[in-house]
Design an enzyme around this catalytic site. Structure first.
Site, PDB file in Angstrom:
ATOM      1  N   ASP A  36     -29.141  47.176  24.683  1.00 51.34           N
ATOM      2  CA  ASP A  36     -28.761  48.282  23.813  1.00 51.34           C
ATOM      3  C   ASP A  36     -28.707  47.777  22.372  1.00 51.34           C
ATOM      4  OD1 ASP A  36     -26.491  46.744  24.682  1.00 51.34           O
ATOM      5  OD2 ASP A  36     -25.168  48.274  23.866  1.00 51.34           O
ATOM      6  N   GLU A 107     -23.344  46.648  25.643  1.00 54.74           N
ATOM      7  CA  GLU A 107     -22.695  45.586  24.874  1.00 54.74           C
ATOM      8  C   GLU A 107     -22.239  46.085  23.511  1.00 54.74           C
ATOM      9  OE1 GLU A 107     -22.405  42.285  21.957  1.00 54.74           O
ATOM     10  OE2 GLU A 107     -23.815  43.948  21.950  1.00 54.74           O
TER      11      GLU A 107
END
Length: 162
Positions: A36, A107
């Protein structure tokens, strides 16, 4: 799943767990990475569309520069480990270690759901892990990579004193 302030519940992206090799004579290395990214707009200073991976010639004929959101934090490093394993296998070399991979997609939002997964898999997937490599670090400059042997983060403890 994660609940939004308005009460809507959204499913979290899956965490990818992968492994290659189970030789008890070899140590097991677990590689962590995330795919991400933080939001970006071209107006933020990008010369190219941040969400289109763009290859631009470097200063040397053999160097190609890749520009795109996540190229260094952290899709590029994740892909580098996968390509390294793929190369060792393609060359039919003996694997020096057993590999485990943990690749997540939350994350940048605090790794929502990862702690629960770690607890659930502690006695199975993670039961045989000798080393952990976190490929989410920095370079000191354009020519100096860094080998980080410690990491910042949160450590939570529950202590009961009687």
């Amino acid at each position: 799943s994660s609940q939004l302030p308005d009460g809507q519940v959204l499913p979290l992206p899956s965490v990818i767990l992968g492994e290659l090799g189970k030789d008890p004579q070899n140590p097991t290395v677990c590689f962590y990475g995330h795919v991400d990214v933080q939001p970006a707009k071209k107006e933020d200073g990008w010369n190219t569309d941040p969400y289109t991976l763009t290859e631009i010639d470097g200063v040397h004929i053999f160097i190609r520069n890749l520009y795109g959101r996540g190229a260094t934090d952290n899709k590029g490093p994740v892909l580098a480990w996968i390509n390294a394993v793929e190369t060792v296998r393609a060359l039919k070399l003996a694997m020096p270690v057993n590999f485990k991979f943990v690749i997540e997609g939350m994350e940048e939002a605090g790794s929502l759901g990862l702690e629960k997964l770690l607890e659930e898999e502690n006695q199975s997937f993670f039961s045989v892990v000798d080393y952990i490599v976190i490929s989410d670090n920095l370079w000191l400059s354009k020519k100096k990579p860094a080998l980080i042997y410690g990491s910042r983060g949160n450590a939570c403890f529950f202590v009961e004193v009687k």
